[in-house]
Design a protein around this motif. Structure first.
Motif, mmCIF file in Angstrom:
data_model
loop_
_atom_site.group_PDB
_atom_site.id
_atom_site.type_symbol
_atom_site.label_atom_id
_atom_site.label_comp_id
_atom_site.label_asym_id
_atom_site.label_seq_id
_atom_site.Cartn_x
_atom_site.Cartn_y
_atom_site.Cartn_z
ATOM 1 N N SER A 1 38.997 31.498 44.486
ATOM 2 C CA SER A 1 40.541 31.970 44.199
ATOM 3 C C SER A 1 40.763 32.956 45.154
ATOM 4 N N ASN B 1 25.600 37.795 39.978
ATOM 5 C CA ASN B 1 26.161 37.901 41.284
ATOM 6 C C ASN B 1 26.683 39.391 41.163
ATOM 7 N N GLY C 1 24.771 34.098 40.311
ATOM 8 C CA GLY C 1 25.825 34.181 39.107
ATOM 9 C C GLY C 1 25.604 32.830 38.036
ATOM 10 N N ALA D 1 41.051 36.043 44.723
ATOM 11 C CA ALA D 1 40.355 37.051 44.321
ATOM 12 C C ALA D 1 38.876 37.105 44.760
ATOM 13 N N THR E 1 39.457 40.736 38.205
ATOM 14 C CA THR E 1 39.633 40.793 39.587
ATOM 15 C C THR E 1 40.759 40.236 40.017
ATOM 16 N N PRO F 1 34.355 33.259 38.224
ATOM 17 C CA PRO F 1 33.483 33.059 37.227
ATOM 18 C C PRO F 1 33.041 31.523 37.238
ATOM 19 N N GLY F 2 31.909 31.269 36.402
ATOM 20 C CA GLY F 2 31.463 29.916 36.446
ATOM 21 C C GLY F 2 30.498 29.532 37.605
ATOM 22 N N LEU G 1 29.338 40.793 47.941
ATOM 23 C CA LEU G 1 28.554 40.673 46.811
ATOM 24 C C LEU G 1 27.053 40.228 46.950
ATOM 25 N N CYS H 1 31.203 46.655 47.858
ATOM 26 C CA CYS H 1 31.038 45.218 48.175
ATOM 27 C C CYS H 1 32.573 44.625 49.085
ATOM 28 N N SER I 1 40.874 36.438 38.635
ATOM 29 C CA SER I 1 39.641 35.985 37.876
ATOM 30 C C SER I 1 39.257 36.907 36.920
ATOM 31 N N ILE I 2 38.647 36.372 35.902
ATOM 32 C CA ILE I 2 38.078 37.196 34.629
ATOM 33 C C ILE I 2 36.838 38.084 34.944
ATOM 34 N N THR I 3 36.193 37.856 36.082
ATOM 35 C CA THR I 3 35.321 38.669 36.381
ATOM 36 C C THR I 3 35.071 39.140 37.896
ATOM 37 N N GLY I 4 34.610 40.140 38.081
ATOM 38 C CA GLY I 4 34.496 40.721 39.607
ATOM 39 C C GLY I 4 33.055 40.882 39.928
ATOM 40 N N GLU I 5 32.165 41.492 38.926
ATOM 41 C CA GLU I 5 30.807 41.735 39.235
ATOM 42 C C GLU I 5 30.174 41.644 37.769
ATOM 43 N N VAL J 1 30.034 36.377 33.228
ATOM 44 C CA VAL J 1 30.794 35.817 31.981
ATOM 45 C C VAL J 1 30.075 36.304 30.903
ATOM 46 N N VAL K 1 25.666 37.467 46.412
ATOM 47 C CA VAL K 1 25.611 36.111 47.076
ATOM 48 C C VAL K 1 25.531 36.367 48.352
ATOM 49 N N ASP L 1 35.788 37.249 43.363
ATOM 50 C CA ASP L 1 34.838 36.570 42.600
ATOM 51 C C ASP L 1 35.280 35.676 41.627
#
Lengths: 499, 499
Positions: B196, A163, A212, B198, A357, B202-203, A174, A169, A426-430, A433, A176, B200
């Protein structure tokens, strides 16, 4: 905690015999390229997250969907795990191979199957490069919007699997949001047609689920994307600030004023100086932060928005506001930003790029937190990021040759991601994981939620044959990682501030 | 083939004892409204698809998440199926009750929990009405974009469950594109936080999976939506055509010219005359078709686009092009469109509203096909629809009191949906599948794909306790329905043309 695959923490893998697998695949697929010699497999031992390397057992490069189906059926029968790879530019180790698995490389699926300028869609094979779609569409004044900085090399199948995002974006979404349909092959070799060229599709939204999913649900064999008309006009404003947090607040002010820029990027002083030194973009090296704000659309609209953005920036305390006077200056402003990662890379032997993010309103707070972490750890951190959508890319500088520095950088990175989660982000933007953020998933989600993720995975692949160990951690891994948080009532990295 | 629940075709339901269920729920939830008398349950026996009615065994109206959790745990223990309902305005029977099930009505979850104008989000309970969000946001110049024509009554939880659309979803997207986060309770009573604030998450994209999942994966207890700034200016153009297919082609021409209207609606002569007669909107009753094209944005942009749309329409053969001269005329033009369903409803005792979506380029072909079906069947069909995004709403007129007419209308409707699938479209644009299109899902998807849908469902609800029989048909049902297609090498409705 180490992110490399560990059967104790990631669940057992089946015992696999390399020679048998090679013979069976060779026999079933005589026409398919299958690499088994060391020197042939070596180029595939990592993706863009090159700090982690694993030599794949075998590398397969099919050219037809029929070959993919046969390969999957054979591997399933032999109980050999399959890791799928596109162009290998991913930054989270989503295509990191398995020693006891086949690496399925989709780069030979590189044909544009259909380009319909009236419907504004392109139907392409997954190995087609992101930029190649825009190049083919240019003849019709169209382009494909998501533009990861690797767009010259990365392929659309990998873009869907992770994703992917990019500079634009914020306004254009994104991957998606720009994919209309996907064809995928399940582990059983069945063909799934997800989404459609029409607006909506009935049934559960498996198309979004595949965006994703990091090669863990099926193998993508075809992608239909939206094409957009090239904006008539684009202008870039460069604003300087004497304070990082002020720049962070200005980002929210622009959006709150009802303007959605095509791109809204931020760089801090360390990144500004590195980029200026490398590219001579014309950046103000004394500024503590700059914002680059691109406005695109029809001429009249862009002119109006430029004026409004200038007013908002002045109000927010910008010390200098410059409108790129022509396309050459605009390109130069962007060149500094687009080369910021390699530019920062010249400042230290190694750097580690994060991808958290956060809600925009938390930018000032998180920037302050990162500065505190940097000071505490003694590692410099440069900030270069998609400010408009709150997607941060802190670059942690270190020297892997100094004992303990890689681990220190990893810990600072983990704390930054946890800070993003704490403020509602969140732990990812683009970047996805992959393996990189497998531990931070335990911070982002509770065990109940992780259990549901595993149940969804099992709906497609109950025996964990597709890309095992990526994307969703086991509860065992979370228990071990979580224990670091909870036991003794102490923080995971007591040497770092908790804010 | 009948769409009502049939254990032979839809799978067995557990044997349920109404008295025991009532006693156990009453004991576990003494403070919750639980309706069991005939006169109390009667208002809940259908949703907006009122041709189909089933009296629910019990109707529960919880007010807290804790009550929902207890209710689900109790029903799971007793093996009593649960059908969730929002405001009951759905048009595909997604909330059609079960005789042997509890109807869980979420209408008392009606509070706006947070409205943050800077972040441009609203966090609301699922029973909040769609329009109430825009009303609350109006003070900040913001609104919630998806606008189903039931927006005064329909609730946001139901909007998510059916992935609702509206006049403006061409430009602003469906519900799934405007929801940032959802909280849901699983059948086990666990809380899922999906998405969220934010950009994006994850998962796997479970947030998208819940959009359109029709209450079959979990119970939505909270929704966070995006708010957008009200456009500075909006203009409406009314164009007349002497031929329906020309109007259909003009739709594609507008989009191909690089313009995305806020709304782009089409009505055919039957609908025009009915609306004019009912509302006096100022429509040209001699026209074979009209297009209503709304352009919104900043002033300068809108003026420019109006000019370009006029040129495209003239080129496409419009016989008359009128720009609404003020807001009053604009409102009148829209009133005709928005009241087209009840207006057409005055032409016959009953009508059946379809909801297929097709690629825009197929509009002329499908309109021709619908005309042929209407002629062959002897039933009048009025066309009123979201032309810009290819979402068609043919209204089939009939008289249920004449023997066989309902069945004939159903068959025409089924053939129209199958035609949509044939041209690469889908059987729903914004109304969902529910029970209404359960058979057409067999046309849309192959058994492999339906198997994957069931596997995803089983990841959340292996025993089919949540809204059983909706959304995804069993393979048994498809075999029976499909057999009509395949056996004897004949079409399902040989009396109707195949185009």
């Amino acid at each position: 905690m180490n992110i490399l695959f560990d059967e104790r923490l990631d669940g057992p893998l089946p015992a696999v015999d390399a020679a048998t697998t090679f013979e069976r695949l060779r026999a079933a697929l005589p026409g398919m390229t299958l690499l088994h010699r060391d020197e042939d497999r070596r180029p595939f031992e990592c993706d863009g997250l090159s700090a982690y390397r694993v030599m794949p057992m075998l590398v397969a490069l099919p050219e037809t969907v029929a070959q993919v189906v046969t390969l999957l059926r054979t591997c399933r029968e032999l109980r050999v795990p399959v890791v799928t790879r596109g162009a290998g530019t991913g930054l989270s180790g989503g295509a990191l191979p398995l020693e006891q698995g086949v690496l399925l490389v989709m780069s030979r699926f590189d044909r544009i199957l259909e380009l319909d300028p009236d419907a504004r869609i392109a139907r392409v094979q997954p190995g087609v490069r992101n930029l190649a779609i825009s190049e083919a569409a240019a003849a019709y004044g169209l382009y494909y919007a998501p533009d990861p900085s690797s767009q010259i090399a990365c392929s659309i199948g990998g873009n869907v699997a992770e994703n992917a995002g990019g500079v634009h974006c914020l306004k254009y979404g994104l991957t998606v949001h720009n994919v209309l349909a996907v064809e995928a092959i399940t582990l059983e070799g069945e063909r799934l047609a997800l989404g459609s060229a029409a607006l909506d599709a009935p049934g559960y939204d498996l198309l979004a689920l595949f965006n994703g999913s990091e090669g863990m649900l099926g193998i993508i064999t075809e992608v239909t994307v939206k094409l957009l008309p090239r904006p008539e006009s684009a202008k870039v404003i460069l604003a300087s600030f004497d304070d990082v947090e002020k720049a962070g607040r200005a980002v929210g002010d622009i959006i709150a004023a009802g303007i959605i820029p095509g791109g809204l990027e931020m760089m801090d002083n360390l990144a500004i100086r590195a980029a200026e030194d490398f590219i001579h973009a014309g950046y103000p090296v004394e500024a503590q932060a700059i914002l680059l704000c691109e406005l695109d659309g029809v001429e009249a609209d862009v002119a109006d928005e430029c004026q409004r953005v200038r007013e908002v920036l002045a109000q927010a305390g910008a010390t200098d506001i410059v409108l790129a006077r022509d396309d050459a200056e605009r390109a130069r402003f962007w060149a500094g930003r687009k080369n910021a990662f390699p530019a920062v890379g010249r400042l230290a032997p190694d750097y580690y790029c994060m991808d958290g993010t956060i809600p925009r309103r938390e930018l000032p707070r998180v920037l302050k937190g990162i500065a505190a972490l940097s000071a505490e750890s003694g590692l410099a951190v440069a900030n270069v990021f998609h400010a408009g959508d709150g997607n941060m890319h802190p670059l942690i500088l270190f020297d892997a040759n100094r004992p303990g520095e890689l681990e220190r950088a990893e810990r600072v990175g983990a704390r930054i991601l946890e800070l993003c989660v704490e403020v509602g982000g969140s732990i990812t933007g683009e970047h996805g994981v992959g393996r990189e953020k497998i531990n931070q998933m335990c911070t982002q989600f509770r065990p109940d939620e992780i259990t549901v993720f595993h149940a969804v995975k099992a709906a497609f692949d109950p025996d964990r044959m597709l890309n095992p160990g990526k994307n969703i951690p086991t509860l065992a891994r979370c228990a071990e990682y979580g224990a670091m948080h909870v036991h003794n009532n102490r923080l995971p990295h007591p040497e770092l501030p908790r804010f």
